[in-house]
Design a protein around this motif. Structure first.
Motif, PDB file in Angstrom:
ATOM      1  N   ASN A 119       3.838   1.430  -1.386  1.00 48.37           N
ATOM      2  CA  ASN A 119       4.395   1.514  -2.743  1.00 48.37           C
ATOM      3  C   ASN A 119       3.388   2.072  -3.730  1.00 48.37           C
ATOM      4  OD1 ASN A 119       6.869   0.478  -1.984  1.00 48.37           O
ATOM      5  ND2 ASN A 119       6.395  -1.619  -2.569  1.00 48.37           N
ATOM      6  N   ARG A 120       2.120   1.679  -3.587  1.00 53.49           N
ATOM      7  CA  ARG A 120       1.099   2.172  -4.498  1.00 53.49           C
ATOM      8  C   ARG A 120       0.980   3.686  -4.421  1.00 53.49           C
ATOM      9  NH1 ARG A 120      -3.545  -2.513  -4.432  1.00 53.49           N
ATOM     10  NH2 ARG A 120      -4.485  -1.338  -2.727  1.00 53.49           N
ATOM     11  N   ASN A 121       1.051   4.215  -3.215  1.00 51.03           N
ATOM     12  CA  ASN A 121       0.927   5.657  -3.068  1.00 51.03           C
ATOM     13  C   ASN A 121       2.183   6.398  -3.517  1.00 51.03           C
ATOM     14  OD1 ASN A 121      -1.717   5.482  -2.079  1.00 51.03           O
ATOM     15  ND2 ASN A 121      -0.980   5.036  -0.020  1.00 51.03           N
ATOM     16  N   ILE A 152       5.314  -0.479  -8.524  1.00 54.43           N
ATOM     17  CA  ILE A 152       4.332  -1.482  -8.105  1.00 54.43           C
ATOM     18  C   ILE A 152       4.292  -2.706  -9.013  1.00 54.43           C
ATOM     19  CG2 ILE A 152       2.866   0.237  -6.990  1.00 54.43           C
ATOM     20  CD1 ILE A 152       0.976   0.017  -9.400  1.00 54.43           C
ATOM     21  N   PHE A 180       0.832  -1.207   0.000  1.00 56.55           N
ATOM     22  CA  PHE A 180       0.000   0.000   0.000  1.00 56.55           C
ATOM     23  C   PHE A 180       0.868   1.259   0.000  1.00 56.55           C
ATOM     24  CE2 PHE A 180      -3.395  -2.845   0.543  1.00 56.55           C
ATOM     25  CZ  PHE A 180      -4.603  -2.163   0.471  1.00 56.55           C
ATOM     26  N   ASN A 194       4.512  -5.982  -7.301  1.00 51.68           N
ATOM     27  CA  ASN A 194       3.527  -6.263  -6.252  1.00 51.68           C
ATOM     28  C   ASN A 194       2.333  -7.063  -6.744  1.00 51.68           C
ATOM     29  OD1 ASN A 194       4.066  -2.966  -4.868  1.00 51.68           O
ATOM     30  ND2 ASN A 194       5.058  -4.882  -4.327  1.00 51.68           N
ATOM     31  N   TYR A 195       2.280  -7.379  -8.040  1.00 56.14           N
ATOM     32  CA  TYR A 195       1.124  -8.066  -8.623  1.00 56.14           C
ATOM     33  C   TYR A 195       1.557  -9.286  -9.426  1.00 56.14           C
ATOM     34  CZ  TYR A 195      -1.438  -3.844  -7.425  1.00 56.14           C
ATOM     35  OH  TYR A 195      -1.999  -2.802  -6.739  1.00 56.14           O
ATOM     36  N   GLU A 205      -4.919   0.027 -10.752  1.00 60.18           N
ATOM     37  CA  GLU A 205      -4.064   1.009 -10.092  1.00 60.18           C
ATOM     38  C   GLU A 205      -3.446   1.960 -11.112  1.00 60.18           C
ATOM     39  OE1 GLU A 205      -3.980   1.401  -6.799  1.00 60.18           O
ATOM     40  OE2 GLU A 205      -5.459  -0.214  -6.827  1.00 60.18           O
ATOM     41  N   GLU A 206      -3.140   1.450 -12.289  1.00 59.37           N
ATOM     42  CA  GLU A 206      -2.608   2.292 -13.359  1.00 59.37           C
ATOM     43  C   GLU A 206      -3.639   3.346 -13.773  1.00 59.37           C
ATOM     44  OE1 GLU A 206      -0.551   1.732 -17.779  1.00 59.37           O
ATOM     45  OE2 GLU A 206      -1.844   0.147 -16.957  1.00 59.37           O
ATOM     46  N   TYR A 249      -3.611  -4.761 -11.186  1.00 56.97           N
ATOM     47  CA  TYR A 249      -2.513  -3.859 -11.557  1.00 56.97           C
ATOM     48  C   TYR A 249      -3.013  -2.758 -12.491  1.00 56.97           C
ATOM     49  CZ  TYR A 249       1.649  -2.223 -14.018  1.00 56.97           C
ATOM     50  OH  TYR A 249       2.622  -1.430 -14.589  1.00 56.97           O
TER      51      TYR A 249
END
Length: 365
Positions: free
Chosen positions: A49-51, A62, A47, A65-66, A80-81, A77
């Protein structure tokens, strides 16, 4: 009757063999707890890393992470993109820059074994932003989300193979033919607004919204709704229910036969977003400020006061209600709501698609 040593030995061996066959891969309890702690820590890192990826505009942060070799991992993924692109577009139109995105992850349940786990969690995320022409003043808001995800170990890393959550940015920004530069300049030309003289009923509405906006509220409140009322999120949404609570509990509007909640349930005008909007306007308890696309109403949004509300229209249907709870350093109206939980968030963030229309409504306190 005494049992011989030989028979006792055979009994012990049979029991041991039975345990071995039934549970050949059982982990000691301490080891299982350790693995769950490792999973929880890995989720915290994911979480974060996503931010960081959003702030830096760098998807490489990220990618690891997937599990993009699976359909659902790839979808998670790509979602999030899409969210990253949306927030960058909103920054550009608004004339702002996100400076910090801080998630607070609270694991509710971890189930699984070996290297595969299913996790339920909530995340209260604080978004901080500045206007490019006034970088000293930092604005912040909070958004709360509930997640269900599958996570598995690949090499030394834990990666997401599937994730579901109600994304507050799902209605992604489609700027279309909006005059972005003109909007940007107008927003940046505005000043902070002073609400210190608003009446006590409006203040009460804001205080109630702050206290009970769920996962987006402060930690001291336990991220919970008011338990006096039923949570309707699983039955289509709780936004109008929350808006009604804000006006009744905080703003001291009295219930009546047309707008009511009791032990047997709620009226349509209390519970349904379209019903709530229509009731408030046609009863005289509220009046319309503006209606239309973002480009048509954004200037009028500066007339909204804490305790007023915004209704969101998609394809001719009112699907959401948010209550105004403040304004940022440029006087831009902020709202709070349920489903998803928002606390003092810019009123169009997550709703600024060109096909969405807005009802800006002044409440007569």
């Amino acid at each position: 009757m005494k049992i011989s040593l030989k028979k006792r030995f055979l009994q012990v061996m049979v029991i041991a063999l039975f345990i071995f066959l039934i549970c050949p891969f059982c982990k000691p309890k301490g080891e299982e707890i350790s693995t769950k702690e490792e999973v929880a820590n890995s989720i915290q890192d994911i979480f974060q890393n996503r931010n960081k990826a959003i702030l830096n505009g760098d998807l490489k942060l990220i990618e690891g992470n997937y599990d993009r070799s699976t359909k659902y991992g790839k979808w998670a993924y790509e979602h999030e993109e899409q969210k990253m692109k949306y927030l960058k577009n909103w920054e550009e139109r608004q004339g702002v820059k996100f400076t910090e995105i801080m998630p607070e992850v609270m694991i509710k349940r971890i189930r699984g074994k070996d290297d595969k786990y299913s996790v339920n969690l909530i995340c209260s995320t604080k978004y901080s932003y500045i206007y490019e022409d006034d970088p000293v003043k930092v604005n912040s808001c909070k958004i709360g989300t509930s997640h269900v995800l599958n996570i598995s170990k690949k090499g030394d890393n834990w990666i997401i193979s599937k994730e579901w959550y109600k994304d507050p940015f799902a209605d992604s920004l489609n700027l279309g033919n909006l005059k972005v530069d003109a909007i940007n300049q107008y927003i940046k030309s505005q000043q902070a607004r002073d609400f210190s003289n608003m009446n006590n009923r409006r203040k009460g509405a804001v205080e109630y919204a702050d206290r009970y906006c769920g996962i987006a509220s402060e930690k001291e409140y336990g991220y919970s709704y008011n338990r006096k009322y039923r949570n309707y999120n699983s039955q289509g949404g709780d936004c109008a229910n929350f808006a009604s609570q804000i006006l009744h509990e905080g703003g001291k509007f009295r219930k009546n036969s047309g707008w009511n909640y009791d032990g047997s349930g709620a009226t349509r005008s209390w519970l349904n977003a379209d019903g709530f909007k229509s009731y408030m306007i046609y009863s005289g308890r509220a009046s319309l400020v503006a209606h239309g696309s973002y480009e048509k109403v954004y200037k009028a949004s500066y007339k909204l006061l804490p305790g007023d509300f915004v209704a969101y229209e998609k394809k001719g249907d009112i699907t959401h209600i948010s209550v105004v709870t403040g304004a940022d350093s440029k006087g831009y109206s902020l709202v709070s709501c349920h489903n998803t939980d928002r606390n003092r968030v810019p009123w169009d963030l997550g709703w600024s698609d060109k096909n969405i229309k807005f009802w800006l409504v002044h409440v007569n306190y």
